[in-house]
Design an enzyme around this catalytic site. Structure first.
Site, PDB file in Angstrom:
ATOM      1  N   GLU A   1       3.552   9.074  -7.840  1.00 41.13           N
ATOM      2  CA  GLU A   1       4.436   9.407  -6.730  1.00 41.13           C
ATOM      3  C   GLU A   1       5.845   8.999  -7.149  1.00 41.13           C
ATOM      4  O   GLU A   1       6.068   7.844  -7.521  1.00 41.13           O
ATOM      5  CB  GLU A   1       4.016   8.637  -5.472  1.00 41.13           C
TER       6      GLU A   1
ATOM      7  N   ARG B   1      -7.528  -1.441 -11.241  1.00 44.28           N
ATOM      8  CA  ARG B   1      -6.126  -1.412 -11.643  1.00 44.28           C
ATOM      9  C   ARG B   1      -5.800  -2.631 -12.497  1.00 44.28           C
ATOM     10  O   ARG B   1      -6.475  -3.653 -12.442  1.00 44.28           O
ATOM     11  CB  ARG B   1      -5.197  -1.313 -10.440  1.00 44.28           C
TER      12      ARG B   1
ATOM     13  N   LYS C   1       5.214  -1.100  -6.689  1.00 40.59           N
ATOM     14  CA  LYS C   1       6.531  -0.464  -6.716  1.00 40.59           C
ATOM     15  C   LYS C   1       7.414  -0.973  -5.582  1.00 40.59           C
ATOM     16  O   LYS C   1       8.625  -1.101  -5.741  1.00 40.59           O
ATOM     17  CB  LYS C   1       6.387   1.059  -6.649  1.00 40.59           C
TER      18      LYS C   1
HETATM   19  P1  ATP Z   1       2.104   0.958  -6.557  1.00 38.80           P
HETATM   20  O1  ATP Z   1       1.026   0.185  -5.903  1.00 38.80           O
HETATM   21  O2  ATP Z   1       2.793   0.220  -7.661  1.00 38.80           O
HETATM   22  O3  ATP Z   1       3.070   1.599  -5.610  1.00 38.80           O
HETATM   23  P2  ATP Z   1       0.771   3.440  -6.708  1.00 38.80           P
HETATM   24  O4  ATP Z   1      -0.691   3.515  -6.950  1.00 38.80           O
HETATM   25  O5  ATP Z   1       1.202   3.677  -5.349  1.00 38.80           O
HETATM   26  O6  ATP Z   1       1.330   2.110  -7.327  1.00 38.80           O
HETATM   27  P3  ATP Z   1       1.296   5.963  -7.916  1.00 38.80           P
HETATM   28  O7  ATP Z   1       2.579   6.528  -8.368  1.00 38.80           O
HETATM   29  O8  ATP Z   1       0.602   6.591  -6.791  1.00 38.80           O
HETATM   30  O9  ATP Z   1       1.559   4.434  -7.643  1.00 38.80           O
HETATM   31  O10 ATP Z   1       0.316   5.838  -9.165  1.00 38.80           O
HETATM   32  C1  ATP Z   1       0.054   6.877 -10.063  1.00 38.80           C
HETATM   33  C2  ATP Z   1      -1.236   6.587 -10.756  1.00 38.80           C
HETATM   34  O11 ATP Z   1      -1.170   5.343 -11.431  1.00 38.80           O
HETATM   35  C3  ATP Z   1      -2.379   6.503  -9.772  1.00 38.80           C
HETATM   36  O12 ATP Z   1      -3.468   7.244 -10.289  1.00 38.80           O
HETATM   37  C4  ATP Z   1      -2.684   5.052  -9.690  1.00 38.80           C
HETATM   38  O13 ATP Z   1      -4.038   4.850  -9.447  1.00 38.80           O
HETATM   39  C5  ATP Z   1      -2.263   4.536 -11.069  1.00 38.80           C
HETATM   40  N1  ATP Z   1      -1.850   3.140 -10.996  1.00 38.80           N
HETATM   41  C6  ATP Z   1      -0.926   2.582 -10.193  1.00 38.80           C
HETATM   42  N2  ATP Z   1      -0.860   1.247 -10.359  1.00 38.80           N
HETATM   43  C7  ATP Z   1      -1.766   0.946 -11.331  1.00 38.80           C
HETATM   44  C8  ATP Z   1      -2.192  -0.274 -11.971  1.00 38.80           C
HETATM   45  N3  ATP Z   1      -1.664  -1.460 -11.645  1.00 38.80           N
HETATM   46  N4  ATP Z   1      -3.159  -0.188 -12.914  1.00 38.80           N
HETATM   47  C9  ATP Z   1      -3.690   0.989 -13.253  1.00 38.80           C
HETATM   48  N5  ATP Z   1      -3.348   2.158 -12.691  1.00 38.80           N
HETATM   49  C10 ATP Z   1      -2.400   2.152 -11.747  1.00 38.80           C
HETATM   50 MG    MG Z   2      -0.018   5.674  -4.727  1.00 38.80          MG
END
Ligand code: ATP
Ligand code: MG
Length: 564
Positions: free
Chosen positions: A34, A259, A269
């Site tokens: 995102e 994760r 983020k």
């Molecule tokens: P955040 O919690 O940092 O906002 P998010 O999951 O909302 O992270 P996205 O941009 O939606 O961020 O993530 C894109 C992809 O990266 C998703 O498939 C998510 O599962 C993966 N991802 C995000 N954070 C991690 C992490 N700490 N370890 C592994 N994969 C991750």
């Molecule tokens: Mg997300």
């Protein structure tokens, strides 16, 4: 790029799918960030998994901006994401997609669901929807609008799109089961009304699809076979499957993994954005940040990050990986590849009183003891040198083997020198010069009479050295898990106040004058350093310490192994 050396449960599932011919043996994954912030090392793990699988199975991996939430998304983030994934070494060909490109198609799927009697327009507001949803122990209650006719639903949904209703006044909901033990399946919202400018579609839409609706259908539209995501989406999988089953469209397999959590930092983020917005750091690419751009600015290589992601493995169990694991990966890599140099970061002047004034010698130094093909270089030596302030003590504590009055030490690649006195600032009493004599017979660093010294110091010739700024970094947070704070306490109470030290008076070996921005060196005894290309563009020579050396010479000296 090399194949991953390890297998894991996701690859086992894919192997099985290939064996039984599911998806016709195709492997097509995607990475769907995102664009509401910069990518971090956790994302790097997800990128390495999905792009790595595509690479190793001769498949494809798409890059998709999951931009269905208009409030927090910006083009700056889109550009940063593209740069970071490319920098990590992965290629999506011409398959850069935006979920927002599918808005029209998604709307069409919503109409289809309505026609199937599987979705309805609901007039409850957000709070009422919550009240009707029930709890983990109690079933929910049906919405009074659940049994609207298909005709009425179609009419209302079309008018939602036209902007006839205020924000939040109506939603489109899936008609599933308000008593489902999985709360996500209790008639989840699929569309909401939100008058918000979108970074790509501007004001074209005032209804936006929810993540669960947009995500599975975006995967389906792109012909994804394996939709790999993190564990928090495990409960959403039944909804993912339900939507695709109702619509009878291409149905990818969602697979969840744990994760990445890294010690002494945060990987959310939202929290990283707070650090940037409140200037706790200098920006998203601050070298202390766990963002990909921060790690790049620090001096990490793409291969070190890929190797790190490979080495930590993939599992279904949450854990915290120690940040030293990440540091070790770059240390190991740079030990093999980084040219050595001498740099003095906190200089103290040394005068060799029996060395002729104006004389310069060129001494031979090894560029990389781990890679002798890297050859040797000449290092100038003269009467006035700099050593580290730390390497001299006027009244040494016990077991201080470095320079002090009367003591003899080796200057690396040069001579044995013996301290014969100091010069102090008459006002402050501070030592401003150390006076030594050298033994010409020890040229190159060995005494022909076999006498030993207990320390070897790095140095630079004062007259020849170049100036630079050096930045030393410590952990950004003092706590192993900075998120672990009592209710009402900001996670930033765990920030390390000493995470950045700026040294403006460093003196470096002259060959570094022509170091290309973005190059990496081992400064002997100090660690691995990176010539910051962003500062270089602004005409400033700044070396960031990537990581310290694990094995200091002090340790080797103890073992009696020290030579040069
Ligand atoms: P955040 O919690 O940092 O906002 P998010 O999951 O909302 O992270 P996205 O941009 O939606 O961020 O993530 C894109 C992809 O990266 C998703 O498939 C998510 O599962 C993966 N991802 C995000 N954070 C991690 C992490 N700490 N370890 C592994 N994969 C991750
Ligand atoms: Mg997300």
């Amino acid at each position: 790029m090399e194949k991953s050396i390890t297998t894991n449960f996701i690859r086992d599932i894919i192997d099985e799918h290939i064996r039984i011919g599911r998806f016709g043996g195709r492997v097509h994954t995607r990475f769907p960030p995102e664009p509401n912030g910069y990518l971090h090392i956790g994302h790097a793990k997800a990128i390495c998994i999905s792009f790595g699988i595509a690479r190793d199975y001769n498949g494809l991996c798409n890059l998709r901006m999951d931009d269905t939430n208009p409030e927090k998304e910006e083009s700056e983030y889109v550009n940063a994401i593209i740069e970071d994934v490319r920098w990590l070494g992965f290629d999506w060909g011409d398959r850069l997609y935006y979920a927002s490109d599918y808005f029209e198609k998604l709307y069409g799927y919503a109409l289809e669901l309505i026609k199937l009697g599987k979705a309805y327009v609901c007039d409850l507001n957000a709070e009422q929807i919550r009240d009707f949803r029930g709890t983990l122990t109690e079933p929910g209650k049906n919405s009074p609008f659940r049994d609207r006719s298909v005709k009425e639903n179609l009419d209302l949904f079309e008018r939602m799109r036209k902007g006839e209703f205020p924000d939040g006044s109506r939603t489109l909901r899936a008609k599933i089961d308000m008593a489902s033990p999985n709360i996500i399946m209790r008639d989840p919202v699929l569309y909401r009304i939100k008058r918000e400018n979108h970074h790509r579609t501007a004001d074209k839409w005032c209804i936006y699809p929810m993540y669960d609706f947009a995500h599975c259908l975006s995967d389906s539209i792109e012909g994804i076979t394996h939709s790999i995501c993190t564990l928090e989406f495990e409960n959403n999988r039944p909804l993912y499957d339900w939507i695709l089953d109702q619509l009878k469209v291409h149905h990818p397999q969602q697979i969840e993994f744990a994760r990445l959590n890294l010690s002494h930092t945060v990987l959310s983020k939202r929290k990283l954005l707070q650090l940037v917005q409140d200037s706790n750091v200098e920006g998203w690419d601050d070298p202390r940040m766990p963002t990909i751009s921060g790690l790049r600015r620090r001096g990490y290589t793409p291969s070190s990050i890929r190797n790190f992601c490979d080495s930590i493995g993939v599992s279904k169990v949450d854990s915290i990986v120690d940040i030293t694991v990440l540091e070790n990966t770059i240390r190991e890599e740079l030990n093999k590849s980084a040219p050595r140099a001498m740099a003095v970061i906190k200089p103290l002047k040394v005068v060799i009183t029996n060395y002729p004034e104006g004389k310069t010698e060129e001494l031979e130094a090894i560029n990389n003891p781990e890679d002798l093909s890297a050859g040797t270089r000449k290092v100038p030596f003269s009467r006035e040198l700099y050593i580290e302030q730390e390497d001299f003590q006027e009244t040494p504590p016990p077991k201080f083997f470095r320079l002090s009055p009367g003591k003899e030490v080796r200057l690396r690649y040069a001579y044995f020198v013996k301290c014969i006195g100091v010069v102090k600032d008459p006002k402050t009493g501070q030592i401003i010069e150390v006076h030594c004599t050298y033994d010409p017979a020890t040229r190159g660093g060995d005494a022909p009479d076999g006498r030993k010294v207990k320390a070897t110091l790095h140095w630079v010739s004062a007259r020849h050295a170049i100036e630079a700024e050096v930045r030393l970094y410590e952990l950004l947070f003092t706590a192993r898990n900075p998120n672990d704070v009592p209710e009402g306490v900001d996670f930033r109470s765990n920030l390390n106040p000493k995470s950045l030290e700026i040294l403006k008076e460093a003196r470096l070996e002259p060959f570094l004058k022509d170091a290309p921005p973005g190059s990496r060196y081992q400064f002997e005894r100090l660690g691995y350093f990176y010539l910051d290309p962003v500062f270089a563009k602004a005409g400033k020579r700044v070396f960031n310490r990537i990581v310290t050396l694990k094995d200091s010479w002090a340790k080797e000296a103890k073992k009696g192994l020290e030579k040069r």
